[in-house]
Write an enzyme that holds these catalytic residues in place. Sequence first.
Site, short mmCIF file in Angstrom:
data_model
loop_
_atom_site.label_atom_id
_atom_site.label_comp_id
_atom_site.label_asym_id
_atom_site.label_seq_id
_atom_site.Cartn_x
_atom_site.Cartn_y
_atom_site.Cartn_z
N TYR A 1 -2.16 2.35 6.58
CA TYR A 1 -2.29 0.92 6.33
C TYR A 1 -1.41 0.55 5.15
O TYR A 1 -1.42 1.24 4.13
CB TYR A 1 -3.76 0.58 6.01
CG TYR A 1 -4.00 -0.89 5.71
CD1 TYR A 1 -3.83 -1.86 6.70
CD2 TYR A 1 -4.40 -1.30 4.44
CE1 TYR A 1 -4.07 -3.20 6.42
CE2 TYR A 1 -4.64 -2.64 4.16
CZ TYR A 1 -4.47 -3.59 5.15
OH TYR A 1 -4.72 -4.91 4.89
N ASP B 1 3.85 4.64 -0.38
CA ASP B 1 2.86 3.62 -0.65
C ASP B 1 1.73 4.29 -1.44
O ASP B 1 0.86 4.95 -0.88
CB ASP B 1 2.34 3.01 0.65
CG ASP B 1 1.33 1.89 0.40
OD1 ASP B 1 0.89 1.73 -0.76
OD2 ASP B 1 0.98 1.19 1.37
N LYS C 1 -4.35 -1.80 -6.58
CA LYS C 1 -5.65 -1.24 -6.94
C LYS C 1 -5.72 -0.76 -8.41
O LYS C 1 -5.92 -1.58 -9.29
CB LYS C 1 -6.04 -0.16 -5.93
CG LYS C 1 -6.16 -0.81 -4.53
CD LYS C 1 -6.58 0.07 -3.39
CE LYS C 1 -6.76 -0.81 -2.15
NZ LYS C 1 -6.12 -0.38 -0.94
C1 LIG Z 1 -5.25 -1.42 -0.02
C2 LIG Z 1 -3.92 -0.97 0.44
C3 LIG Z 1 -2.85 -1.86 0.62
C4 LIG Z 1 -3.03 -3.34 0.52
O1 LIG Z 1 -3.39 -3.75 -0.75
P1 LIG Z 1 -4.14 -5.18 -0.94
O2 LIG Z 1 -4.23 -5.32 -2.42
O3 LIG Z 1 -5.44 -5.06 -0.25
O4 LIG Z 1 -3.26 -6.20 -0.31
C5 LIG Z 1 -1.61 -1.35 0.93
N1 LIG Z 1 -1.41 -0.02 1.07
C6 LIG Z 1 -2.41 0.86 0.91
C7 LIG Z 1 -2.12 2.32 1.04
C8 LIG Z 1 -3.70 0.42 0.62
O5 LIG Z 1 -4.69 1.31 0.52
#
Ligand SMILES: *Cc1c(COP(=O)(O)O)cnc(C)c1O
Length: 442
Positions: free
Chosen positions: A143, A238, A266
């Site tokens: 994701y 990511d 995060k």
């Molecule tokens: C949570 C997440 C996102 C998206 O971040 P948001 O702040 O929710 O938009 C993108 N990549 C990874 C790996 C994530 O866990």
Amino acid sequence: MAARSEELFKRAVKRIPGGVNSPVRAYGAIGETPRFIDRAEGCYIYDVDGSRYIDYIDSWGPMILGHNFPLIREAVIKACEKGLSFGCATEIEVEMAEFICGHIPHVEMIRMVNSGTEAVMSAIRAARGFTGRSKTIKFAGCYHGHSDALLVSAGSGVMTSGIPDSAGVPEGCTKDTMTAVYNDLDSVRKLFEQAPGKVAAVIVEPVAANMGVVLPEKGFLEGLRELCDQNGALLIFDEVITGFRLAFGGAAEYFHVTPDMVTYGKIIGAGMPVGAYGGRKEIMEMVSPSGPVYQAGTLSGNPVAMAAGLTQLKYLHSHPEIYDDLEKKGKKLYGGMEEILKKTGKDYQINHISSLGSLFFTGQKVKDYTSAKTADTNAFAKYFLGMLGSGIHLAPSQFEAMFLSAAHTDQVIEETLDAVEKYFREENKAFRQDELKGHADE
Ligand SMILES: *Cc1c(COP(=O)(O)O)cnc(C)c1O
């Protein structure tokens, strides 16, 4: 027991789609009313009905130091006193950028945004601008936020390219997104062969944590590095979950593989809405206003958010023992769960690394999206409710990680293990009773 939560949920569904502002909060996979949260402290979260839970969501990662960490709260209050936003350059943004670039060698320049979604969307735009190419390769089950081009196989195991997962995403937006299989370098090689000279970037969660936790097999990340180099594509890690969590330098440091670009979210905001993308100077200088790749944000680098994030990052950097501690706690919790499964005769899988872990209700080894999907989500839902009843707050989905924080003490982990053991013993008993009943009926 959850009367006030139920009442709030009834009101919420009338005015907010599904009653929540982000889908997984709705307990959709569980068939229960979500608990509405009033406050949190350390490793505990308190709902509006006055129940206390040991929290393993940790706001999906940001709370690596535990909830409501005093130093961060104080930094936020102090920043608030000067004003919430100026829409102009501030000193703390420079400090944030210098601090990250000063301690993470592969990040030479960085741009702040407001979410992980924005960070990834912008990083890919920069990668395309830099390479002059349009295609990206992602992995099924990874994701990367909800931007149009990345809502491909963020929830489907088929290895087709460019079929959107979400209504409202035109195929035109996803036609340049190709999907490979996690831990399968051949699948990546084939995609490069299908589109020679066209792939701008490979984007990967270096530890996948959005199909449950799936670890990179030995050589996978190194192989991606090589394939990108051979094909002139950029490698984007990511690190929205893994950044500042597996190690201060994230998965790149943990696995000694250097990406061209990284995305953060995060933890970098410590609970405030923050994301960031960074990488090599020559790539980042493509970004506006120094280069032609447009990207902007009214609230980007917001002083209150920067105060929270920078305080957390500085604390983590000056307390490297936290990372050893999270390794130990992870072994205690997830190793303990493995023992319990053995004792109770379950062949379920536990994938874990440092503070991150997932219990998959399947007997198959989970190494990619297809194997993750073999998990029995009904069995998970029962387990989730059992744990909630024991005062333990898990993510309400089979395909999310458990997040340990520095605030989870050994004693709290032991309490958790006791609850897990109790659950599986009772489940075995209920199962035997069902069997006996079955015989009596015959
Ligand atoms: C949570 C997440 C996102 C998206 O971040 P948001 O702040 O929710 O938009 C993108 N990549 C990874 C790996 C994530 O866990």
